[in-house]
Design an enzyme around this catalytic site. Structure first.
Site, PDB file in Angstrom:
ATOM      1  N   ARG A   1      -7.028  -0.983   4.790  1.00 35.67           N
ATOM      2  CA  ARG A   1      -6.595   0.172   5.576  1.00 35.67           C
ATOM      3  C   ARG A   1      -7.775   0.609   6.433  1.00 35.67           C
ATOM      4  NH1 ARG A   1      -2.090  -1.116   4.720  1.00 35.67           N
ATOM      5  NH2 ARG A   1      -0.518  -0.058   3.455  1.00 35.67           N
TER       6      ARG A   1
ATOM      7  N   ILE B   1      -8.792  -6.010   6.107  1.00 38.25           N
ATOM      8  CA  ILE B   1      -7.328  -6.189   6.149  1.00 38.25           C
ATOM      9  C   ILE B   1      -6.652  -5.140   5.259  1.00 38.25           C
ATOM     10  CG2 ILE B   1      -7.329  -8.657   6.718  1.00 38.25           C
ATOM     11  CD1 ILE B   1      -6.564  -7.469   3.225  1.00 38.25           C
TER      12      ILE B   1
ATOM     13  N   HIS C   1      -2.480  -4.647  13.167  1.00 38.11           N
ATOM     14  CA  HIS C   1      -1.897  -4.532  11.822  1.00 38.11           C
ATOM     15  C   HIS C   1      -0.758  -5.551  11.608  1.00 38.11           C
ATOM     16  CE1 HIS C   1      -1.411  -1.544   8.276  1.00 38.11           C
ATOM     17  NE2 HIS C   1      -1.031  -2.764   7.912  1.00 38.11           N
TER      18      HIS C   1
ATOM     19  N   ASP D   1      -7.851  -5.960  11.016  1.00 40.05           N
ATOM     20  CA  ASP D   1      -6.399  -5.937  11.186  1.00 40.05           C
ATOM     21  C   ASP D   1      -5.892  -4.500  11.161  1.00 40.05           C
ATOM     22  OD1 ASP D   1      -3.822  -7.101  11.460  1.00 40.05           O
ATOM     23  OD2 ASP D   1      -3.443  -6.705   9.340  1.00 40.05           O
TER      24      ASP D   1
ATOM     25  N   ARG E   1      -4.536  -8.869  -5.563  1.00 40.40           N
ATOM     26  CA  ARG E   1      -3.688 -10.004  -5.164  1.00 40.40           C
ATOM     27  C   ARG E   1      -4.168 -10.618  -3.852  1.00 40.40           C
ATOM     28  NH1 ARG E   1       0.371  -6.136  -7.444  1.00 40.40           N
ATOM     29  NH2 ARG E   1      -0.381  -4.872  -5.731  1.00 40.40           N
TER      30      ARG E   1
ATOM     31  N   GLY F   1       0.851  -1.195   0.000  1.00 40.49           N
ATOM     32  CA  GLY F   1       0.000   0.000   0.000  1.00 40.49           C
ATOM     33  C   GLY F   1       0.882   1.238   0.000  1.00 40.49           C
TER      34      GLY F   1
HETATM   35  P1  NAP Z   1      -3.886  -4.871  -5.427  1.00 42.83           P
HETATM   36  O1  NAP Z   1      -3.547  -6.180  -6.076  1.00 42.83           O
HETATM   37  O2  NAP Z   1      -3.514  -3.618  -6.114  1.00 42.83           O
HETATM   38  O3  NAP Z   1      -5.440  -4.880  -5.120  1.00 42.83           O
HETATM   39  C1  NAP Z   1      -6.137  -3.723  -4.767  1.00 42.83           C
HETATM   40  C2  NAP Z   1      -7.535  -3.894  -5.222  1.00 42.83           C
HETATM   41  O4  NAP Z   1      -8.293  -2.761  -4.799  1.00 42.83           O
HETATM   42  C3  NAP Z   1      -7.690  -3.971  -6.750  1.00 42.83           C
HETATM   43  O5  NAP Z   1      -8.298  -5.188  -7.094  1.00 42.83           O
HETATM   44  C4  NAP Z   1      -8.598  -2.801  -7.075  1.00 42.83           C
HETATM   45  O6  NAP Z   1      -9.549  -3.147  -8.055  1.00 42.83           O
HETATM   46  C5  NAP Z   1      -9.302  -2.587  -5.757  1.00 42.83           C
HETATM   47  N1  NAP Z   1      -9.956  -1.293  -5.715  1.00 42.83           N
HETATM   48  C6  NAP Z   1      -9.441  -0.076  -5.982  1.00 42.83           C
HETATM   49  N2  NAP Z   1     -10.399   0.850  -5.907  1.00 42.83           N
HETATM   50  C7  NAP Z   1     -11.539   0.190  -5.598  1.00 42.83           C
HETATM   51  C8  NAP Z   1     -12.886   0.589  -5.403  1.00 42.83           C
HETATM   52  N3  NAP Z   1     -13.253   1.869  -5.527  1.00 42.83           N
HETATM   53  N4  NAP Z   1     -13.802  -0.353  -5.100  1.00 42.83           N
HETATM   54  C9  NAP Z   1     -13.446  -1.646  -4.960  1.00 42.83           C
HETATM   55  N5  NAP Z   1     -12.199  -2.090  -5.173  1.00 42.83           N
HETATM   56  C10 NAP Z   1     -11.261  -1.167  -5.481  1.00 42.83           C
HETATM   57  O7  NAP Z   1      -3.221  -4.791  -3.984  1.00 42.83           O
HETATM   58  P2  NAP Z   1      -3.014  -5.960  -2.910  1.00 42.83           P
HETATM   59  O8  NAP Z   1      -1.610  -6.413  -2.960  1.00 42.83           O
HETATM   60  O9  NAP Z   1      -4.120  -6.957  -3.036  1.00 42.83           O
HETATM   61  O10 NAP Z   1      -3.205  -5.095  -1.567  1.00 42.83           O
HETATM   62  C11 NAP Z   1      -4.456  -4.492  -1.298  1.00 42.83           C
HETATM   63  C12 NAP Z   1      -4.362  -3.548  -0.131  1.00 42.83           C
HETATM   64  O11 NAP Z   1      -4.192  -4.289   1.073  1.00 42.83           O
HETATM   65  C13 NAP Z   1      -3.137  -2.613  -0.153  1.00 42.83           C
HETATM   66  O12 NAP Z   1      -3.406  -1.459  -0.929  1.00 42.83           O
HETATM   67  C14 NAP Z   1      -2.932  -2.289   1.302  1.00 42.83           C
HETATM   68  O13 NAP Z   1      -3.575  -1.100   1.649  1.00 42.83           O
HETATM   69  C15 NAP Z   1      -3.573  -3.457   2.031  1.00 42.83           C
HETATM   70  N6  NAP Z   1      -2.587  -4.277   2.752  1.00 42.83           N
HETATM   71  C16 NAP Z   1      -2.745  -4.494   4.078  1.00 42.83           C
HETATM   72  C17 NAP Z   1      -1.833  -5.274   4.762  1.00 42.83           C
HETATM   73  C18 NAP Z   1      -1.981  -5.557   6.221  1.00 42.83           C
HETATM   74  O14 NAP Z   1      -0.964  -5.756   6.895  1.00 42.83           O
HETATM   75  N7  NAP Z   1      -3.178  -5.616   6.742  1.00 42.83           N
HETATM   76  C19 NAP Z   1      -0.735  -5.825   4.098  1.00 42.83           C
HETATM   77  C20 NAP Z   1      -0.623  -5.592   2.732  1.00 42.83           C
HETATM   78  C21 NAP Z   1      -1.557  -4.818   2.064  1.00 42.83           C
HETATM   79  P3  NAP Z   1      -9.381  -2.624  -9.548  1.00 42.83           P
HETATM   80  O15 NAP Z   1      -8.144  -3.307 -10.067  1.00 42.83           O
HETATM   81  O16 NAP Z   1     -10.632  -3.054 -10.193  1.00 42.83           O
HETATM   82  O17 NAP Z   1      -9.220  -1.157  -9.445  1.00 42.83           O
END
Ligand code: NAP
Length: 329
Positions: free
Chosen positions: A245, A243, A293, A269, A162, A83
């Protein structure tokens, strides 16, 4: 004889051991290392001045002021996270400074934790464990601490990226033949076929899902996306897991919805703020579980993240293509 000036690097926290030793082993960089926990913003502004590269964490706000203060020689910002809502994209974009991040290597760890949170909420794990430790465990009872199982349920994923997909894959075997997965997001995902997930409108998802998992990135569009109006539309028995933000949820609205018994169980989380005060109203509900977190908190994930952050940094200070670069457009 000319003296070679080494690139100056600011590292805002200590990395996992192997990666920390690695970055300290480079004798062709000058490492400025903030060893305490989170660097205060005022210290960050002092130390960032004149650096060529910055390795930062989600706990650092990398805003216009930080980038401006760093100076024109700044060649790369490398965040040890997937993120990047803590980094000002316009500030980097206007100066053509690349931003490195650490996707993929934490997906398994975070998706594991998402499943853990779903099951924790569904099976009332927190209440059960507390009962054992508090002496409230009296006798086996047919009606005590009944949760729900995932068989035949509808799982709704907000953001099938992902981590969302990894979570869906892990949960699919729990659903049995009548369960299903739906997702909401901006784009259709080809990978959805791997879990037979169907794309639906956000409004449909929040009404139909028995379990809602928030795994989208935090953007201006998703900030506060889960507010009282949304909670009112959800099933009364819904399990809500975040999980992504903390700010994707409007937390005062969540507290209000919980006070009115509108939600089944919640497991988070991520919160606003982090850390959450022990007096926070959210912590008074027995159907709420909060983790500090820990999504990517495995030795494997954090070591891989730190190594990628170093690789991104090294490429950046040499003016080379970053192995994992955020598309700034
Ligand atoms: P990713 O592959 O970029 O996935 C993010 C997803 O968010 C994409 O599928 C995107 O969909 C979707 N999205 C964006 N805008 C949206 C909206 N308006 N409505 C619904 N979906 C929307 O990233 P990732 O690796 O899966 O990580 C996702 C997030 O998890 C990170 O950005 C981070 O904030 C969080 N995270 C948290 C932890 C933790 O420790 N808890 C650890 C790692 C990450 P589209 O492709 O269709 O836009």
């Amino acid at each position: 004889m000319s003296v070679q000036i080494k690139p100056r690097i600011l590292l805002t926290q200590t990395l996992p051991e192997v990666a920390q030793k690695r970055i300290e082993s480079f004798d062709d960089i000058e490492l400025i290392h903030w060893k305490d926990n989170v660097i205060p913003h005022s210290e960050l502004l002092k130390l960032v001045k004149g650096v060529d590269g910055l390795i930062c964490m989600i706990t650092n706000k990398i805003d216009e002021e930080v980038i401006e203060t760093a100076g024109d020689q700044l060649k790369v910002v490398s965040t040890m996270s997937v993120g990047y809502d803590h980094v000002s994209i316009p500030a980097l974009k206007s100066r053509s400074i690349p931003l490195g991040y650490t996707p993929d290597v934490l997906t398994d760890a975070v998706a594991d934790l998402a499943v853990l949170l779903v099951l924790t909420a569904a099976r009332r794990l927190r209440e059960g464990i507390s009962a054992v430790y508090n002496g409230d465990w009296k006798v086996w009872c047919p009606t005590w601490l009944l949760g729900c199982q995932l068989t035949d349920k509808t799982i709704g994923i907000i953001g099938l990226g992902r981590i969302g997909l990894g979570t869906a894959k892990r949960l699919k075997p729990f659903l049995g033949s009548n369960g299903r997965i739906i997702y909401a997001g901006r784009t259709m995902k080809k990978e959805a076929e791997e879990v037979d997930a169907k794309k639906v409108e956000f409004d449909v998802l929040i009404k139909e899902a028995d379990v809602v998992i928030i795994s989208c990135s935090l953007t201006e569009e998703t900030r506060g996306m889960f507010d009282y109006g949304v909670f009112k539309k959800m099933k009364n028995s819904v399990i809500l897991v975040n999980i992504a933000r903390g700010s994707v949820i409007n937390q005062p609205d969540l507290v209000r919805a919980l006070s009115e018994n509108r939600l089944g169980a919640v497991a988070l989380d991520v919160t606003t703020p982090e850390p959450l005060s022990p007096d926070d109203p959210l912590l008074k509900f027995k159907n709420v579980t909060v983790m500090p977190h820990l999504g990517s908190a495995t030795v494997e994930a954090r070591t891989a993240m730190a190594n990628i952050a170093i690789d991104n940094l090294l490429a950046g200070i040499k003016g080379e293509k970053l192995p994992y670069r955020v598309e700034l457009d």
